[in-house]
Design a protein around this motif. Structure first.
Motif, PDB file in Angstrom:
ATOM      1  N   TRP A  51       0.833  -1.206   0.000  1.00 10.80           N
ATOM      2  CA  TRP A  51       0.000   0.000   0.000  1.00 10.80           C
ATOM      3  C   TRP A  51       0.870   1.259   0.000  1.00 10.80           C
ATOM      4  N   LEU A  52       1.975   1.200   0.757  1.00 10.28           N
ATOM      5  CA  LEU A  52       2.817   2.379   0.964  1.00 10.28           C
ATOM      6  C   LEU A  52       4.007   2.449   0.002  1.00 10.28           C
ATOM      7  N   MET A  53       3.946   1.663  -1.059  1.00 11.65           N
ATOM      8  CA  MET A  53       5.099   1.496  -1.956  1.00 11.65           C
ATOM      9  C   MET A  53       5.740   2.820  -2.372  1.00 11.65           C
ATOM     10  N   PHE A  54       4.907   3.835  -2.636  1.00 12.46           N
ATOM     11  CA  PHE A  54       5.425   5.108  -3.122  1.00 12.46           C
ATOM     12  C   PHE A  54       5.376   6.201  -2.043  1.00 12.46           C
ATOM     13  N   ASP A  55       5.168   5.789  -0.801  1.00  7.59           N
ATOM     14  CA  ASP A  55       4.939   6.779   0.254  1.00  7.59           C
ATOM     15  C   ASP A  55       5.880   6.669   1.442  1.00  7.59           C
ATOM     16  N   ILE A  56       6.957   5.884   1.328  1.00 11.26           N
ATOM     17  CA  ILE A  56       7.886   5.716   2.445  1.00 11.26           C
ATOM     18  C   ILE A  56       9.213   6.417   2.177  1.00 11.26           C
ATOM     19  N   LEU A 158      -0.338   9.909   6.098  1.00 10.65           N
ATOM     20  CA  LEU A 158      -0.968   8.596   6.075  1.00 10.65           C
ATOM     21  C   LEU A 158      -0.876   7.988   7.463  1.00 10.65           C
ATOM     22  N   VAL A 159      -1.981   7.389   7.924  1.00  6.92           N
ATOM     23  CA  VAL A 159      -2.027   6.790   9.259  1.00  6.92           C
ATOM     24  C   VAL A 159      -2.472   5.338   9.127  1.00  6.92           C
TER      25      VAL A 159
END
Length: 198
Positions: A51-56, A158-159
């Motif tokens: 889900w967080l592939m592009f958000d970490i 994002l939470v």
């Protein structure tokens, strides 16, 4: 022949977590046995980080109930700009610090503190927050309210919330939008995005 004495229970490492992606993929880190400690399973962790592939990468992350550090260390492995891991138990926090020291120049920090009290200090906004509190302690409503109202969240933060299945979802800030929702075994887990309050 003398009977062997039963081994004493100590605070020694009694398990491990495995990093499943990023620069330290496959690395195993020891975990202390502590009552109520539930490392996020590889299956759930894999779904979450898909889900967080592009958000970490290059984001500031807060792992508020760090426990084993499974989520915080995974974020570090995937090139987070900074990860702050908050853990109340002194022995568990000590193990987190030892594990962090084995990862060369990892931009992480371990804070031994109660999560609710930690959120009372002056805030620096985070881009991603992991919330996997101990079960049956009703901590989510308090920490979600403080995260939202005390400056801990970036505008589009994002939470991630992991909780016991069957438990009613606590009242969350109205500007948090549900992006993802899954169940696995005894846990229910969701990903929310904060919308800037106008």
């Amino acid at each position: 022949m003398a009977k062997a004495k039963p081994a004493k229970k100590t605070a020694a490492a009694s398990g491990q977590i495995r990093l499943i992606g990023g620069q330290w993929r496959g690395r195993k880190l020891p975990v202390l046995h502590s009552e109520g400690l539930r490392p996020t399973t590889d299956r759930v962790k894999e779904t979450l980080f898909n889900w967080l592939m592009f958000d970490i990468r290059d984001r500031r992350c807060l792992d508020l109930f760090a426990g084993s550090g499974s989520l915080g260390f995974e974020a570090l492995s995937r090139y987070a700009a900074e990860v702050v891991m908050v853990e109340k138990d002194a022995a568990v926090a000590g193990q987190l610090k030892r594990n962090l020291a084995t990862l060369p120049a990892a931009p992480g920090a371990v804070v031994q503190a109660d999560a609710v009290q930690f959120l009372q200090q002056p805030a620096t906004p985070f881009d991603v927050v992991f919330l996997d509190p101990p079960f049956h302690q009703e901590l989510l409503p308090k920490v979600c309210e403080r995260l939202e109202n005390h400056g801990w969240l970036a505008d589009d933060a994002l939470v991630y919330i992991e909780r016991e299945q069957g438990l009613a979802l606590p009242t969350l800030p109205t500007n948090w939008s549900l992006l993802k929702d899954k169940q696995a075994g005894q846990v229910s887990y969701q990903l929310y995005q904060r919308e800037q309050v106008k």
